[in-house]
Design an enzyme around this catalytic site. Structure first.
Site, PDB file in Angstrom:
ATOM      1  N   HIS A 237      52.724  -0.767  34.884  1.00 27.47           N
ATOM      2  CA  HIS A 237      52.976  -0.338  36.258  1.00 27.47           C
ATOM      3  C   HIS A 237      54.318   0.388  36.415  1.00 27.47           C
ATOM      4  O   HIS A 237      54.399   1.392  37.122  1.00 27.47           O
ATOM      5  CB  HIS A 237      52.909  -1.555  37.190  1.00 27.47           C
ATOM      6  CG  HIS A 237      52.936  -1.218  38.642  1.00 27.47           C
ATOM      7  ND1 HIS A 237      52.068  -0.318  39.236  1.00 27.47           N
ATOM      8  CD2 HIS A 237      53.741  -1.668  39.645  1.00 27.47           C
ATOM      9  CE1 HIS A 237      52.323  -0.217  40.524  1.00 27.47           C
ATOM     10  NE2 HIS A 237      53.340  -1.028  40.800  1.00 27.47           N
TER      11      HIS A 237
ATOM     12  N   SER B 297      52.651   3.249  43.666  1.00 23.49           N
ATOM     13  CA  SER B 297      52.394   1.907  44.163  1.00 23.49           C
ATOM     14  C   SER B 297      52.289   1.907  45.691  1.00 23.49           C
ATOM     15  O   SER B 297      51.381   2.524  46.248  1.00 23.49           O
ATOM     16  CB  SER B 297      53.478   0.953  43.653  1.00 23.49           C
ATOM     17  OG  SER B 297      53.091  -0.382  43.799  1.00 23.49           O
TER      18      SER B 297
ATOM     19  N   ASP C  36      49.213   4.655  40.533  1.00 18.48           N
ATOM     20  CA  ASP C  36      48.965   3.227  40.765  1.00 18.48           C
ATOM     21  C   ASP C  36      48.934   2.890  42.258  1.00 18.48           C
ATOM     22  O   ASP C  36      49.813   2.164  42.768  1.00 18.48           O
ATOM     23  CB  ASP C  36      50.015   2.363  40.069  1.00 18.48           C
ATOM     24  CG  ASP C  36      49.755   2.182  38.589  1.00 18.48           C
ATOM     25  OD1 ASP C  36      48.773   2.752  38.089  1.00 18.48           O
ATOM     26  OD2 ASP C  36      50.524   1.462  37.927  1.00 18.48           O
TER      27      ASP C  36
END
EC number: 3.1.1.47
Length: 498
Positions: free
Chosen positions: A411, A323, A350
């Protein structure tokens, strides 16, 4: 919304607190919603060690914190959690803690941090966060042996030996040691990985993913970022003093002119980049073994550190992240191959959608793995088009780049959360893929990529052709999939050019 004293009478506080306690007790008694972390997937035992060291003090950005008047982005120490393959004697000559608590201590620091992150400043409500965190995570430990010895050159794990979580079969014969030393010049020593966590994450949030990579023969350093992106962390000094670093938002800063959201992202990513540089320097210091590493982390042992001397392959340092951390990892690749950043590749899980534009200047191998959720839910990305297409074009421009999606995952699927609280995470994310299978797929593909960097051989999903170039932006019937090592399905969007 920030809750203050004016909003809550004593009666409301008592009612709210009592209701919260009853709710947690009721939920906890209905079903065992927490599960222990499973053994690591590779053949080696894993050592784990928290390390904090002094670094060259510097200010990455001049912003001042309104609450304390201190510089918000001053780098003073580096804190990491080391995961590494270990040689374990069958009978330890001394007592040793066999696991590390999953939650950092004190738990109140993290509970208060998450409450502040949610905009709650009222202390009794912050205590409710701490209590909930204690219920869900206080009994969880990270598998592995604290301060275990590093894997020796003489050790060889037999194929089909004790397996994940076992002691393994150690063959210490002189002939084997001679062969290992002979092969070391060809195979090198232990490759290294620097991992950077996501927004609101912590260094131990990915312990199963990182510990499993270590169990295949890699030394992994998970950085505990002090950039204000996590819930809370403590900086320790040589004189015994401490400083708490909380989650930071735009309203927390005093700058002229006022910081924008992109200014904050740039400052945090630059701070993370400095911490990555310091982690690589720490690898070099451990490898040289001349100057002892002073560990500032309280109650953290340090007997294993001298064993890293001459054992690290500093020409094989890969940076990885999830992320916000994936965005930071990709940014670090801009400087790969320089003296400060002797990085050979990157792994991005991600890449962030709201953590700033992505670096496009990449000329080392890179693997991008997205969750099904991240790929399906598309957003406009800083005026450059859809997030998926921006990532695809970046990786398509890299000579040795992979971009793929693990379908049915969410996620948080690469974190420990779905393993510890599977029922809650499934309800919140709606994922259709078993969390253990998802992590096995992420681990297997990451290890295959790290092996490729050493051998040039493509295995597993890395050997696949493109199955779905346009992904969610193309026609549904053209979205083909390929089976992973553990039965999950991947969409492969970009593979290296021939």
């Amino acid at each position: 919304m920030v809750f203050g004293l004016s909003h809550l009478t004593p009666r409301r506080i008592i009612i709210f607190t009592s209701a919260s306690l009853l709710f947690w007790i009721f939920v906890f008694s209905l079903t065992p919603i927490t599960s222990p972390l499973p053994p690591y997937t590779g053949p080696h035992e894993v050592g784990i060690l928290d390390v904090e060291t002094e670094v060259q003090k510097r200010v990455v950005h001049g912003a001042i914190l309104k609450e304390t008047g201190e510089k918000a982005f001053e780098l003073e120490t580096l804190a990491i959690t080391l995961y590494y393959p270990s040689s374990l004697p069958l009978a330890s000559p001394r007592s040793r803690p066999w696991a590390r608590p999953w939650l950092p201590q004190p738990i109140s620091l993290i509970g208060t941090g998450y409450a502040r992150l949610a905009g709650i400043s009222f202390k009794p409500l912050q205590s409710v966060f701490t209590f909930g965190l204690w219920l869900l995570g206080s009994s969880t430990v990270i598998p592995g042996v604290v301060d275990a010895p590093l894997l020796t050159g003489a050790e060889k794990i037999l194929e089909g030996g004790a397996g994940a979580g076992g002691l393994g079969k150690i063959l210490g014969a002189a002939e084997q040691e001679h062969m290992e030393l002979k092969r070391s010049k060809e195979l090198g020593t232990l490759p290294c990985v620097v991992f950077t966590h996501g927004m609101a994450g912590m260094s131990q949030s990915y312990s199963h993913y990182l510990g499993s990579i270590a169990s295949y023969g890699y030394v992994v350093a998970a950085v505990e970022h002090r950039d204000g992106s996590g819930p809370g962390t403590i900086v320790h000094y040589l004189d015994g003093k401490e400083k708490k670093v909380w989650h930071m938002k735009l309203r927390d800063f005093e700058t002229t002119p006022p910081m924008t959201d992109l200014d904050l992202k740039e400052a945090q990513l630059n701070f993370r980049e400095a911490e990555i540089v310091e982690t690589i320097k720490l690898f070099a210091q451990l490898n040289e073994g001349e100057a002892p590493v002073v560990n500032l982390k309280p109650d953290s042992p340090r007997e294993a550190l001298p064993g890293f001397k001459g054992r690290l392959n500093l020409s094989a340092v890969t940076v990885a992240g999830h992320s916000y951390g994936a965005t930071g990892a990709m940014q670090a690749l801009k400087f790969a191959g320089t003296k400060e950043m002797p990085i050979n590749a990157g792994i991005a899980l991600d890449p962030g959608k709201g953590s700033g534009p992505l670096n496009k200047d990449i000329d080392v191998p890179v693997l991008v793995m997205q969750s099904g959720e991240w790929t399906e839910k598309q957003v406009e990305f800083y005026g450059q088009g859809k997030h998926f297409d921006v990532v695809r074009k970046i990786i398509d421009s890299v000579k040795e780049g992979w971009f793929m999606t693990l379908t049915g995952s969410a996620h948080p699927s690469c974190t420990d959360a779905p393993l510890i609280v599977p029922w809650i995470m499934k309800m919140v994310t709606g994922t259709t893929l078993d969390p253990k299978v998802a992590l096995r797929e992420y681990i297997d593909t990451s290890v295959r990529f790290l092996e490729y960097l050493q051998t040039g051989e493509k295995k597993g999903v890395l050997a696949s052709e493109v199955t779905s170039k346009a992904g969610p932006l193309g026609e549904a019937e053209k979205r083909k999939k390929v089976k992973g090592e553990y039965g999950a399905e991947w969409e492969v969007h970009v593979v290296p050019r021939e």
